[in-house]
Motif scaffolding. Structure first.
Motif, PDB file in Angstrom:
ATOM      1  N   THR A  26      15.472  25.499  50.911  1.00  0.00           N
ATOM      2  CA  THR A  26      16.229  24.400  51.516  1.00  0.00           C
ATOM      3  C   THR A  26      17.270  23.862  50.545  1.00  0.00           C
ATOM      4  O   THR A  26      18.432  23.628  50.916  1.00  0.00           O
ATOM      5  CB  THR A  26      15.281  23.264  51.950  1.00  0.00           C
ATOM      6  OG1 THR A  26      14.274  23.803  52.816  1.00  0.00           O
ATOM      7  CG2 THR A  26      16.029  22.171  52.664  1.00  0.00           C
ATOM      8  N   VAL A  81      13.650  23.883  56.486  1.00  0.00           N
ATOM      9  CA  VAL A  81      13.354  22.585  57.110  1.00  0.00           C
ATOM     10  C   VAL A  81      12.138  22.723  58.021  1.00  0.00           C
ATOM     11  O   VAL A  81      11.247  21.858  58.034  1.00  0.00           O
ATOM     12  CB  VAL A  81      14.569  22.077  57.904  1.00  0.00           C
ATOM     13  CG1 VAL A  81      14.211  20.825  58.701  1.00  0.00           C
ATOM     14  CG2 VAL A  81      15.737  21.784  56.963  1.00  0.00           C
ATOM     15  N   LEU A 138      11.262  16.457  51.630  1.00  0.00           N
ATOM     16  CA  LEU A 138      12.326  17.203  52.307  1.00  0.00           C
ATOM     17  C   LEU A 138      13.621  16.403  52.308  1.00  0.00           C
ATOM     18  O   LEU A 138      14.694  16.934  51.967  1.00  0.00           O
ATOM     19  CB  LEU A 138      11.898  17.526  53.736  1.00  0.00           C
ATOM     20  CG  LEU A 138      12.985  18.090  54.650  1.00  0.00           C
ATOM     21  CD1 LEU A 138      13.430  19.463  54.171  1.00  0.00           C
ATOM     22  CD2 LEU A 138      12.495  18.159  56.105  1.00  0.00           C
TER      23      LEU A 138
END
Length: 424
Positions: A168, A334, A396
């Motif tokens: 990511t 994600v 995240l």
């Protein structure tokens, strides 16, 4: 002095600087006896970094030399820089202890730069990629240290396969850098770049070499830093997820491609999406059917991304993604984080037994109870399952924000430092 000669001297200066830093800081880690058992995993990851990523991008017939040659040079010099950047956070008497584990972690760090390179290939020179790589490795190590080490004291998240901190991060760093670089280019220059990005029969065959090597060795990438039951589950989950994403990518490629023919871009990239999507939950009790379902979801998402999402981003946001990194690393990364949050929210002691607190150390009680078999040597924060899920999402968000901000600034600074474009 010509631009080419200047670039050569800059690259040589970087290598000499690294040599001096190694001479002053780096020493063998004498405490790591018998660690050569992880050398086999290191070999697998090494093949992925130096062969898999390079050949995967060789589908570009005009940039075949660049994809393989730049990948080789970039990885070789940045592996050294990654050892230093990680080592500065673990100084012992002002020295950096180096071991085979250090090499594994350096290769994994370099993977994030090679992911970003896939976004920018054909848009930058080798010198620009080196500058980007030096900055990105430093930022990556800081983000990893904050997210996976310092915040082990706070966030304590699970990301065994590095889907959040590598895939990511690398994807959104590269996309942000591409967005920044496009601000300096005229529309006709961008269209000219795109016209050079077609493939042919031979270049697609070379790219399949990279795909197959990545596909075969991905279980090692996801499980190299694990042991025991965690590593056992990680290998099985990765393999099943990859197999499912491969089959699903072929099916969706036939569905979404005219005349029901397979699109080689999907075959080369979307077949690997399951390896990314399973990464953050690779050692969790997702169960074999869960790994297969996640692989199917990732393969479908990746093909849909190549067909619809990438063209939309290019057309509306003016972010050019040469190799479709967003579809292989960004969105599946994600997805991996979201799945890890769901699994964290439903994880129970009856499922994992003592392993629950190895994967989620913050879930352990603040004061060990009388059941010493369960809580031995572990003292956590007494975090609930839902709280742990929230921290997975927080990691995240943190990684994406850091990647976008620093990637954009790197793209701007890179363009300011290097005023020309040239290709192998």
């Amino acid at each position: 002095m010509s631009d080419h000669r200047r670039d050569v001297f800059v690259l040589l200066f970087v290598q000499v600087t690294i040599f001096i830093l190694f001479g002053y800081f780096v020493r063998y880690d004498e405490s790591q006896k018998g660690e050569n058992t992880i050398y086999f995993m290191f070999q697998d990851i090494h093949v992925m970094v130096f062969l898999g990523f390079g050949f995967l991008m060789a589908f570009l017939k005009k940039y075949g030399y660049s994809s393989i040659g730049f990948n080789f040079f970039l990885a070789a010099i940045l592996v050294q820089w990654a050892i230093l950047c990680r080592g500065f956070f673990h100084l012992s008497n002002l020295k950096i202890p180096i071991s085979v584990e250090s090499l594994v972690e350096a290769d994994i760090a370099v993977a994030s730069v090679l992911i970003s390179m896939g976004v920018l290939l054909g848009q930058t020179t080798l010198l620009q990629l080196i500058i980007m790589g030096i900055i990105e490795i430093a930022v990556y190590q800081c983000n990893f240290y904050v997210g996976d080490e310092i915040l082990k004291l706070y966030l304590k998240i699970a990301d065994a396969g590095a889907s959040i901190f590598v895939h990511t991060f690398g994807a959104y760093f590269g996309l942000a850098a591409s967005f920044a670089l496009s601000r300096f280019k005229r529309k006709n220059d961008i269209e000219s770049d795109k016209s050079l990005e077609s493939s042919n029969y031979t270049s697609d065959l070379f790219a399949m070499i990279g795909t197959i090597f990545l596909w075969i060795y991905w279980p090692s990438f996801n499980s190299a830093e694990l042991s025991g039951d965690d590593q056992h589950r990680a290998i099985i989950n990765t393999y099943l997820s990859l197999a499912a994403s491969c089959a699903t990518a072929f099916a969706f490629s036939a569905i979404l491609t005219p005349d029901t023919k397979f699109d080689m871009v999907h075959v080369q990239n979307s077949t690997l999406a399951g390896g990314v999507a399973i990464g953050a939950s690779v050692n969790m009790m997702i169960q074999p059917y869960g790994a297969i379902f996640l692989g199917m979801l990732a393969g479908a998402l990746s093909v849909i991304g190549y067909n619809y999402i990438t063209p939309w981003i290019d057309r509306n946001l003016h972010i050019h993604d040469t190799c479709g990194v967003h579809n292989l690393h960004g969105m599946p990364g994600v997805l991996a984080a979201l799945v890890s949050a769901i699994l964290a929210a439903i994880a129970t002691e009856s499922q994992y037994h003592t392993g629950l607190y190895d994967i989620f150390p913050a879930r352990a009680p603040t004061i060990p109870s009388f059941n010493q078999d369960v809580y031995r040597h572990i003292q956590g924060d007494g975090r609930t399952a839902m709280q742990q899920a929230g921290y997975q999402i927080l990691a995240l968000i943190m990684t994406v924000v850091v990647a976008i901000v620093t990637g954009f600034l790197t793209g701007i600074s890179n363009k300011t430092l290097c005023f020309h474009y040239s290709f192998l």
